[in-house]
Design an enzyme around this catalytic site. Structure first.
Site, PDB file in Angstrom:
ATOM      1  N   CYS A 210       0.854  -1.013  -0.213  1.00  0.00           N
ATOM      2  CA  CYS A 210       0.242   0.022   0.130  1.00  0.00           C
ATOM      3  C   CYS A 210       1.211   1.355  -0.582  1.00  0.00           C
ATOM      4  CB  CYS A 210      -0.836   0.238   0.979  1.00  0.00           C
ATOM      5  SG  CYS A 210      -2.090  -1.389   1.667  1.00  0.00           S
ATOM      6  N   ALA A 211       1.549   1.319  -1.182  1.00  0.00           N
ATOM      7  CA  ALA A 211       2.516   1.607  -0.786  1.00  0.00           C
ATOM      8  C   ALA A 211       3.068   3.725  -0.811  1.00  0.00           C
ATOM      9  CB  ALA A 211       3.210   2.019  -1.684  1.00  0.00           C
ATOM     10  N   LYS A 216       7.285   5.252   2.526  1.00  0.00           N
ATOM     11  CA  LYS A 216       8.191   4.325   2.909  1.00  0.00           C
ATOM     12  C   LYS A 216       9.070   3.437   2.431  1.00  0.00           C
ATOM     13  CE  LYS A 216       4.582   4.133   6.844  1.00  0.00           C
ATOM     14  NZ  LYS A 216       4.379   4.421   6.084  1.00  0.00           N
ATOM     15  N   ASP A 234      -0.057   0.010  -5.357  1.00  0.00           N
ATOM     16  CA  ASP A 234      -1.054   0.660  -4.905  1.00  0.00           C
ATOM     17  C   ASP A 234      -2.319   0.659  -5.705  1.00  0.00           C
ATOM     18  OD1 ASP A 234      -1.037   3.082  -2.534  1.00  0.00           O
ATOM     19  OD2 ASP A 234      -2.810   3.408  -4.038  1.00  0.00           O
ATOM     20  N   ASP A 282       1.401  -1.283   4.770  1.00  0.00           N
ATOM     21  CA  ASP A 282       0.957  -0.603   5.607  1.00  0.00           C
ATOM     22  C   ASP A 282      -0.951  -0.137   5.475  1.00  0.00           C
ATOM     23  OD1 ASP A 282       0.194   2.879   6.709  1.00  0.00           O
ATOM     24  OD2 ASP A 282       2.108   3.348   5.605  1.00  0.00           O
ATOM     25  N   CYS A 335      -2.254   3.483  10.644  1.00  0.00           N
ATOM     26  CA  CYS A 335      -1.903   5.225  11.571  1.00  0.00           C
ATOM     27  C   CYS A 335      -2.990   5.500  12.395  1.00  0.00           C
ATOM     28  CB  CYS A 335      -1.403   6.327  10.571  1.00  0.00           C
ATOM     29  SG  CYS A 335      -2.584   6.124   9.283  1.00  0.00           S
TER      30      CYS A 335
END
Length: 396
Positions: A210-211, A216, A234, A282, A335
């Site tokens: 999930c760039a 990252k 993505d 992510d 997050c």
């Protein structure tokens, strides 16, 4: 603009932001920018003052208010000087009456607070809404933290991060020529911890599932000296397209990108299954860990939206696991400070996948606190965004 006119403008912008939050529309920053374009007569001081009013109100109000005025009144009730500007003057807000509605104040609704990870106590609440500092990551392919310290004196090193340098939040770092030269990236410490926790080594194959725009991905390239093969994936074309120019600026040459079609991810990654040494997921989430930066996200989160995030995360962690080679490692990251998105998601994965194990020692320094099968970073404890990380090892 008069001070009273600035207040009225802030109220009008808050009306739009609140409606957009309820309807899942444009974010607050985009709404504010459009509002300022429509008010070209507002000078730079006006824009700064109005922005301050808007975001101070968002931080004070716990959920989408019935109106922008209700939100601003909640702010004015604690600020006599602001309340005095509600004087009914031309272009300003009407005089305050005692019986008109005020928005509810606080971090979040009681129902939402109950969803927090048990580690997030009331002592953490204030830290979750203060304005965040500006964290930079030195790009080892172009620079070093010592060089950043020379460029931006007055900052401080971030504990446990070789490349992290922290500055006051108002620093205009991206205006410096060093940014255009690829010497650093703006990246919160939590994201830097995540990239470090993945532990990619030279000559390994890594996948960033999930760039997004590749923050990252670039951190991994920097940490490995551009000696790891990285596939960045993505489903969002606009975000993924930002990675190529960023990689060129950073001097990262071993990054490939793959735009995935929603619902066809497994088929499009069939050739990668069971091949990657390291995979990072992510996953899209509530963003509850980023309220310091985007406080209006509190206004957007509904039970239905949270349910969708949790369902998507479960699919993504399974897809990420299928990509990992025997004995390889998967880093799951969100997050978020909500238990269902963090420790709950990992506990469920480990129950579904016997043979996988949760690592226990991979965060640098004293960062994070153990939370089920992973670690939780929080603004109060770690000085960074709220982030849940879990590194899992595949069976051999």
């Amino acid at each position: 603009m008069t001070p009273a006119a600035r207040v009225q403008t802030a109220i009008e912008i808050l009306d739009v932001i609140a409606a957009s939050a309820r309807d899942g529309g444009a974010p607050a920053d985009a709404i504010f920018a459009e509002a300022m374009r429509a008010r070209r007569y507002a000078g730079s001081k006006d824009r700064r003052a109005i922005r301050g009013l808007v975001y101070d109100a968002i931080r004070r109000v716990r959920s989408a208010p019935v109106s922008g005025r209700a939100a601003m009144l909640a702010l004015a009730d604690a600020d006599p000087e602001l309340a005095a500007l509600f004087d009914g003057a031309s272009y300003g807000p009407a005089v305050i009456t005692a019986d008109e509605p005020r928005a509810e104040t606080g971090l979040a609704s009681a129902a939402l607070i109950k969803l927090f990870d048990p580690l997030v106590g009331t002592a953490e609440h204030d830290a979750m809404l203060v304005r965040a500092p500006l964290d930079l990551r030195a790009n080892r392919l172009r620079s070093s933290r010592d060089e950043l310290a020379a460029i931006f004196p007055g900052g401080e090193a971030i504990e446990g991060l070789t490349d992290g340098w922290r500055l006051p939040g108002e620093t205009a770092a991206v205006q410096h020529p060093a940014y255009a030269e690829g010497q650093f990236e703006v990246q919160d410490a939590a994201s830097q911890y995540a990239a470090a926790a993945l532990g990619v080594e030279a000559e390994q194959q890594a996948i960033d599932l999930c760039a997004g725009a590749g923050g990252k991905t670039l951190a991994i390239a920097s940490a490995t000296g551009d000696d790891a093969a990285i596939l960045a994936c993505d489903t969002n074309r606009a975000r993924l397209q930002q990675l190529a120019p960023r990689a060129q600026r950073a001097g990262a040459t071993r990054i490939e990108t793959l735009l995935l079609n929603p619902g066809q991810e497994s088929a499009m990654l069939a050739g990668q299954m069971g091949q990657a040494d390291r995979v990072i997921v992510d996953a899209p989430c509530s963003g509850s860990g980023t309220w310091r930066r985007s406080p209006e996200l509190r206004w957007r989160l509904t039970p239905a939206r949270l349910d969708r995030h949790v369902a998507d995360q479960a699919k993504l962690i399974e897809l990420g696991a299928a990509l990992v080679a025997p004995g390889g490692k998967l880093l799951y990251a969100v997050c978020s400070i909500i238990a269902r998105e963090g420790r709950g998601q990992v506990d469920d994965f480990l129950t579904r996948n016997p043979g996988w194990t949760a690592d226990t020692d991979y965060l640098p320094g004293a960062a994070g606190r153990a939370a089920g099968g992973g670690f939780l970073l929080t603004p109060g404890h770690d000085g960074c965004d709220g982030f849940f990380l879990a590194r899992l090892t595949a069976p051999c």
